[in-house]
Design an enzyme around this catalytic site. Structure first.
Site, PDB file in Angstrom:
ATOM      1  N   HIS A 128      19.806  24.879  52.852  1.00  0.00           N
ATOM      2  CA  HIS A 128      21.200  25.280  52.644  1.00  0.00           C
ATOM      3  C   HIS A 128      22.000  25.119  53.931  1.00  0.00           C
ATOM      4  CE1 HIS A 128      20.056  27.819  49.058  1.00  0.00           C
ATOM      5  NE2 HIS A 128      18.937  27.935  49.741  1.00  0.00           N
ATOM      6  N   THR A 181      25.470  27.352  55.647  1.00  0.00           N
ATOM      7  CA  THR A 181      26.068  28.668  55.392  1.00  0.00           C
ATOM      8  C   THR A 181      27.565  28.632  55.099  1.00  0.00           C
ATOM      9  OG1 THR A 181      26.503  28.944  57.738  1.00  0.00           O
ATOM     10  CG2 THR A 181      24.413  29.822  56.913  1.00  0.00           C
ATOM     11  N   GLU A 228      18.610  28.716  55.665  1.00  0.00           N
ATOM     12  CA  GLU A 228      20.061  28.563  55.835  1.00  0.00           C
ATOM     13  C   GLU A 228      20.337  28.023  57.234  1.00  0.00           C
ATOM     14  OE1 GLU A 228      22.743  29.000  53.938  1.00  0.00           O
ATOM     15  OE2 GLU A 228      22.136  30.278  52.254  1.00  0.00           O
ATOM     16  N   HIS A 249      19.921  22.772  47.964  1.00  0.00           N
ATOM     17  CA  HIS A 249      20.542  23.654  46.972  1.00  0.00           C
ATOM     18  C   HIS A 249      21.257  22.835  45.900  1.00  0.00           C
ATOM     19  CE1 HIS A 249      22.711  27.811  46.510  1.00  0.00           C
ATOM     20  NE2 HIS A 249      21.924  27.525  45.501  1.00  0.00           N
ATOM     21  N   ASP A 293      25.630  22.112  49.132  1.00  0.00           N
ATOM     22  CA  ASP A 293      24.812  22.133  50.341  1.00  0.00           C
ATOM     23  C   ASP A 293      23.368  21.683  50.077  1.00  0.00           C
ATOM     24  OD1 ASP A 293      24.532  24.575  48.820  1.00  0.00           O
ATOM     25  OD2 ASP A 293      23.548  25.501  50.529  1.00  0.00           O
TER      26      ASP A 293
HETATM   27 ZN   LIG Z   1      23.038  27.179  49.368  1.00  0.00          ZN
END
Ligand SMILES: [Zn+2]
Length: 306
Positions: free
Chosen positions: A79, A81, A144, A191, A201
């Site tokens: 991911h 952020t 993340e 993601h 992302d």
């Molecule tokens: Zn994500």
């Protein structure tokens, strides 16, 4: 002498028995104390992370450490952020339904933060799907990375590059997680792969190809297959122009696709997610010849039934 021989036979038997249950090569180390063979270590990688602790009772790890198990963690999800580091920490660490196992900041000398223990579920995936698996929070680890994401410029999305130190940190961390849980290369995903209709992302700036070539992380196609499929492509001809065939191929690789047989909006978004991952140079959601060839090459390499 006879005892020693019996011990030898017993140890050999144990080795055979334990090896039968698994296709993986398992090393059995034994220790002999007063005519008794103890299994000291069935698999060097095997270990207990959490277990019951009961006052007044002994819970033994030594008696029957079973090899009949696998890891709950099957997916690694990447991911970004969108927010800066302090805001990201605030969002990911507070009480609520958003969290992640790891956070990589945008400062070179910062530590890699672990926010949620790997044996617990973090809430990073949301409604998600990959190759038959749903709700990937149950079975994944989430990383993340602090990155502002994209800006809209004249209707197209312009993504922010990740820094060199972030890439190196992601690589080291991902490699470690993948090795420990024996995660399948095709299960190292973004993601947007598992929620392509609502997520962007980690986007096309994420270095999937570099992670594969430099660190053997995740899945990537072989060029020879891509060019072979590309040479077969005949424009405006079935099956190359068939939305249904393309949707089936995306579904075969892992994406959740409704087999509508149309180049509809959702299919375009899923193709764009695929391109962000495997053809980031041109991610327009159009099922062109190169996108088709890459998808075929990936299915040949990772999804063909042998
Ligand atoms: Zn994500």
């Amino acid at each position: 002498m006879r005892d020693t021989f019996q011990l030898f036979i017993l140890a050999a038997l144990l080795l055979v028995l334990v090896s039968c249950g698994s296709q993986k090569k398992i090393t059995v180390n034994t220790k002999v104390v007063h005519d008794t063979v103890y299994i000291t270590d069935v698999n060097p990688k095997y270990h207990f992370v959490t277990e019951a602790s009961l006052p007044g009772y002994v819970i033994s790890k030594q008696n029957f450490p079973s090899v009949a198990s696998n890891y709950r963690v099957k997916f690694l999800v990447m991911h970004y952020t969108v927010s800066d580091y302090p805001t990201s920490v605030k969002i990911l660490a507070r009480k609520g339904q958003v969290s992640s196992h790891y956070l990589i900041s945008d400062k070179p000398n910062d530590s890699i933060d672990i926010l949620v223990s790997e044996d617990r579920r973090a809430w990073h995936a949301g409604v998600s799907y990959w190759k038959g698996a749903e709700n990937l929070n149950d079975t994944s680890i989430g990383i993340e990375i602090v990155n502002p994401g994209y800006k809209k410029v004249n209707d197209s999305l312009v993504f922010t590059p990740f820094t060199e130190f972030q890439i190196r940190k992601v690589a080291a961390l991902a490699k470690n997680i993948i090795d420990r849980y024996e995660i399948d290369p095709v299960n190292v995903i973004g993601h947007s792969d598992i929620a392509p209709l609502r997520k962007q992302d980690p986007g096309p700036a994420f270095p999937w190809k570099r992670l594969y070539t430099q660190y053997q992380i995740g899945a990537w196609y072989d060029d020879i297959d891509k060019y072979s499929f590309l040479s077969q492509y005949i424009p405006d001809t079935y099956p190359y122009n068939s939305p249904l065939e393309f949707q089936k191929a995306l579904e075969k690789f892992g994406y959740k696709v409704e087999l509508t047989g149309n180049w509809d909006k959702n299919t375009t978004l899923i193709i764009r997610a695929f391109q962000w991952h495997f053809r980031p140079e041109k991610a327009d959601g159009v099922a062109d010849a190169e996108t088709w060839a890459i998808l075929q090459a990936l299915n040949k390499k990772y999804r063909s039934t042998k």
